[in-house]
Write an enzyme that holds these catalytic residues in place. Sequence first.
Site, PDB file in Angstrom:
ATOM      1  N   ARG A  41       0.831  -1.208   0.000  1.00  7.73           N
ATOM      2  CA  ARG A  41       0.000   0.000   0.000  1.00  7.73           C
ATOM      3  C   ARG A  41       0.860   1.251   0.000  1.00  7.73           C
ATOM      4  NH1 ARG A  41      -3.086  -3.973   1.767  1.00  7.73           N
ATOM      5  NH2 ARG A  41      -5.370  -3.836   1.691  1.00  7.73           N
ATOM      6  N   GLU A 335      -6.921 -14.884   6.442  1.00 10.97           N
ATOM      7  CA  GLU A 335      -5.557 -15.315   6.144  1.00 10.97           C
ATOM      8  C   GLU A 335      -4.964 -16.160   7.271  1.00 10.97           C
ATOM      9  OE1 GLU A 335      -3.413 -11.106   7.185  1.00 10.97           O
ATOM     10  OE2 GLU A 335      -5.307 -11.205   6.097  1.00 10.97           O
ATOM     11  N   ARG A 366      -8.153 -22.772  -0.427  1.00 17.21           N
ATOM     12  CA  ARG A 366      -7.539 -23.153   0.852  1.00 17.21           C
ATOM     13  C   ARG A 366      -8.402 -24.120   1.655  1.00 17.21           C
ATOM     14  NH1 ARG A 366      -4.667 -17.419   2.679  1.00 17.21           N
ATOM     15  NH2 ARG A 366      -2.750 -17.774   1.493  1.00 17.21           N
TER      16      ARG A 366
END
Length: 455
Positions: A41, A335, A366
């Site tokens: 970012r 995550e 995942r």
Amino acid sequence: MSPAHPSPHPVPTDADWSAPLAPGPLDATVVLPGSKSLTNRYLVLAALASDRSRLRSPLRSRDTLLMAQALRSLGVGIDDVAPEGEVAPGAVADWVVTPPEEPASLRGDVTVDCGLAGTVMRFLPAVAALADGTVRLDGDPQARVRPMGPVVDALRTLGVTIDDEDGHLPLSVAGRGRVRGGAVTLDASASSQFISALLLAGARYDEGVTVHHDGEPVPSEPHILMTVETLRDAGAIVDDSEPNTWRVEPSEINALDVSVEPDLSNAGPFVAAALVAGGTVRVPGWPQHTTQAGDLLREILDTMGADVRLDRSGLTVVGGDELVGIDIDLHDAAELTPTVAALAALASTPTWIRGVAHIRGHETDRLAALTAELSGIGSAVTETEDGLKIAPAALHGGRFRSYHDHRMATAGAILGLRVPGVLVEDIGTTGKTLPDFVGLWAGMLEGAAPGVPVR
């Protein structure tokens, strides 16, 4: 986007990494590099800023190096500069970012390699639209199945011409040096990165940008808050007072001089190790206040049986007498799912992970990958509509496939602390966000991270 399952009992290869068993209770200080999410970012904002910026302690991993190279190809200067003042062991060089004089000076007629980095493939099209010429984006084969449609359609609504492959890479952005901007509605239920992409570049659009989300709840919403705070750090005016709507006013972006926080999600395997192996793991520099979703680890580890303490020196995690399961909604910190799932497979009571259906669209599916690999070493795991149920079971060694997914690889390392004979496929994929994971892991098991004395 299911991972490939070539056989129920995959054959080990010479390239597999033998996950080391914990030799006993740990006593380690692990110094972690900077946050990938913040580094990328800051790089984007510095590339669009009005003057030169300095990023201190940035992460240098595959994802951030891909972002830096992509911006260099657009004409942004990104140079290594030695850190100022007292330098800690293992410190990396700062990045000094010199933007073109005007965003319209961004160079087109280039090709960008996105690798498998969601932040690169989703953030860069909104920046490329400001370039003078066509910018082509492509990535790893696995990247071509990650969803891009919402951000592509939104940019078209804002006046950008894009050729894509039915909402996926590869794509070409026809930069014209400026973007009209304005209001756009999209469905960001697959990834918060679609919103962050538009916000990061939106201050340099003629009318700014107003983004409205219409759909199921946005996953990993702390990442949008991170984007908003980094924009405000750079002087942008952001209004996020209305639910599911974000407005960035057109304005200059100020130069940055920032230190990048340690990556808290990457800390997951290391602090989890204290719970699996017993003993103490310390992470210096853990922020007192942060927008990183990984900060939820403190609550997770406490609930699963650890003693967790945060003070001015950092985070200290001490393993408890028992590792217990948890019932948790990880929608905002998805995550962390592979780390929590690995702990759950070793726990004495069941675990239910909820709210993470969207991680089927991450580096791999995942949920399918965790179900396959945990089952392959004996875990009692069931894939649900939006997560996993994991019950206590006797585990055994075997090959743990990574699917080119860094967090799958580190999940295998966690399991190997207690389960003999776990072989992790392609441990090098951890370099996507964490350089030298193997060295840090070995240092932790010796009692301290390389170069850092045990305290």
